[in-house]
Scaffold this motif. Structure first.
Motif, PDB file in Angstrom:
ATOM      1  N   MET A  54       0.856  -1.184   0.000  1.00  0.00           N
ATOM      2  CA  MET A  54       0.000   0.000   0.000  1.00  0.00           C
ATOM      3  C   MET A  54       0.894   1.236   0.000  1.00  0.00           C
ATOM      4  N   PRO A  55       0.579   2.243  -0.831  1.00  0.00           N
ATOM      5  CA  PRO A  55       1.432   3.431  -0.898  1.00  0.00           C
ATOM      6  C   PRO A  55       1.120   4.445   0.200  1.00  0.00           C
ATOM      7  N   SER A  56       2.148   5.160   0.622  1.00  0.00           N
ATOM      8  CA  SER A  56       2.001   6.226   1.612  1.00  0.00           C
ATOM      9  C   SER A  56       2.920   7.367   1.193  1.00  0.00           C
ATOM     10  N   GLU A  57       2.350   8.559   1.024  1.00  0.00           N
ATOM     11  CA  GLU A  57       3.150   9.698   0.582  1.00  0.00           C
ATOM     12  C   GLU A  57       3.961  10.265   1.733  1.00  0.00           C
ATOM     13  N   LEU A  58       5.233  10.559   1.480  1.00  0.00           N
ATOM     14  CA  LEU A  58       6.152  11.087   2.479  1.00  0.00           C
ATOM     15  C   LEU A  58       6.191  12.613   2.409  1.00  0.00           C
ATOM     16  N   PRO A  59       6.761  13.267   3.423  1.00  0.00           N
ATOM     17  CA  PRO A  59       6.739  14.736   3.479  1.00  0.00           C
ATOM     18  C   PRO A  59       7.349  15.429   2.269  1.00  0.00           C
ATOM     19  N   ASP A  60       8.314  14.787   1.588  1.00  0.00           N
ATOM     20  CA  ASP A  60       8.959  15.432   0.434  1.00  0.00           C
ATOM     21  C   ASP A  60       8.312  15.048  -0.891  1.00  0.00           C
ATOM     22  N   GLY A  61       7.182  14.334  -0.837  1.00  0.00           N
ATOM     23  CA  GLY A  61       6.511  13.918  -2.064  1.00  0.00           C
ATOM     24  C   GLY A  61       6.901  12.550  -2.552  1.00  0.00           C
ATOM     25  N   SER A  62       7.913  11.925  -1.939  1.00  0.00           N
ATOM     26  CA  SER A  62       8.261  10.552  -2.274  1.00  0.00           C
ATOM     27  C   SER A  62       7.145   9.618  -1.795  1.00  0.00           C
TER      28      SER A  62
END
Length: 394
Positions: free
Chosen positions: A339-347
């Motif tokens: 499952m994807p999760s977006e990180l603070p820098d957009g990664s």
């Protein structure tokens, strides 16, 4: 890249079968929030860590996000910090992708990619040669031909590099390697060496090839990947096949794709019913074929060690439900859900949240599918022989 990277093959496999299990709710939420840049899907890779659970997954997501946020606050790379945290989590197929890499995944699932329009392989002499040139692509327009020797890419010698790394250099992994960016190729043909600069372009792929070499022979349906539209193309091929003709479904080297497309492909051969079950954070769900498929036409599925994920799901469904004889080599064994999760820098970080099983309840992680007839050499010929023995519809 300065030379062969021992971690490159694992990274390629992560990319090759990324984003393959589609959950309608996740897609709707992701698209509404703009988190994934459009119609995207979470991935499906190989085995999750032993003893994984919803609580463990939630903790992993929290740990990865915290590591990324701390790195960003310190002026460091959030993506690199997240990768280190994923590595420590024990999730072998968890991964972190830059926004550019994730954008490339979206293109590939749409049946598109950015590149020069050629495929490379290891030649008989050990060098790298062009194995295929996409018609109308940059390489084709530049006069590059199948069989040409590829010596260098942007000045980097490629003879001793893995083919997967050569492909990555051609496509360009860096942020600036987008459509229109130049790439200089060193080439050789019949003793003549030259350099050719081409510009990358967004190219469309044709993942499904349909042919019938002999009027009385089977219809061969080769599926390279399950990108958008592939499942419907398989259904159309089966529906239009001549009465009495068997189908040789070639899934060799198919590293996966969208499971919704694999399910549509299964619908070509099944009259509804179960295709696979899967769990996400402990919640049990199922995938079903649409009714109305051709259940009488003989089918042989041809597989090998490069048959992965969504392609294994299709193979398992046809085998378990007695709809196809499976011929070839044991498949890769890739049956987990990310499952994807977006990180603070957009990664984007993807971590394992569950697994799928075939209709008979077989789990594929690190096991794969054992063919009904295990064949190495001349597998295609043996598959056709088996298909002829099955006869046509009665």
């Amino acid at each position: 890249m300065s030379g062969p990277d021992t971690s490159f093959e694992l990274r390629r496999l992560r990319r090759g079968a990324a984003l393959t299990l589609v959950f309608a709710g996740v897609l709707a939420a992701g698209a509404a929030g703009g988190a994934f840049g459009g119609d995207r899907a979470p991935g499906e890779r190989a085995a999750a860590p032993v003893g994984s659970s919803p609580a463990a997954h939630n903790q992993d997501v929290q740990d990865v996000n915290e590591a990324a946020a701390e790195a960003l606050a310190d002026g460091k790379s959030a993506a690199e910090a997240a990768r280190r945290e994923v590595s420590r989590s024990g999730d072998r197929w968890g991964a972190v992708y830059s926004p550019h890499e994730y954008e490339e995944f979206a293109q590939s699932l749409d049946g598109e990619y950015t590149g020069v329009g050629l495929r490379a392989r290891r030649g008989d002499d050990g060098g790298i040669e062009v194995s295929r040139v996409q018609k109308g692509g940059p390489a084709d327009r530049a006069g590059i031909r199948r069989g040409d020797r590829l010596l260098s890419i942007d000045g980097k010698r490629v003879e001793d590099r893995p083919v997967t790394e050569v492909v990555a250099l051609l496509r360009g992994d860096a942020e600036q390697a987008r459509a229109g960016s130049p790439v200089e190729l060193g080439l050789s043909r019949e003793g003549r060496d030259w350099r050719q600069t081409v510009r990358r372009a967004v190219l469309r792929t044709s993942p499904v090839t349909v042919e019938r070499p002999h009027p009385e022979g089977p219809v061969r349906i080769k599926v390279d990947s399950f990108t958008k539209g592939a499942g419907e193309r398989v259904r159309e091929a089966v529906l239009s096949a001549p009465e009495g003709a068997g189908v040789l479904l070639d899934l060799r080297g198919n590293s996966g794709g969208l499971v919704v497309e694999a399910t549509r492909a299964a619908s070509a051969f099944l009259d509804g019913g179960l295709v696979a079950t899967y769990d996400v954070d402990g919640s049990q769900r199922a995938l079903h074929a649409e009714p109305g498929g051709d259940t009488r036409r003989p089918v042989v599925a041809l597989v090998d060690g490069g048959t992965m994920s969504a392609a294994e799901l299709l193979t398992g469904a046809l085998q378990d439900r007695g709809r196809a004889v499976v011929v070839g080599e044991r498949t890769f064994g890739k049956g987990s859900v990310q499952m994807p999760s977006e990180l603070p820098d957009g990664s984007v970080a993807e971590l394992t949240v569950g697994h799928y099983r075939t209709p008979a309840g077989h789990r594929l992680d690190n096991r794969g599918i054992t063919p009904d007839l295990e064949v190495g050499e001349k597998a295609a010929q043996r598959a056709e022989s088996v298909l002829s023995g099955l006869g046509g519809p009665s």
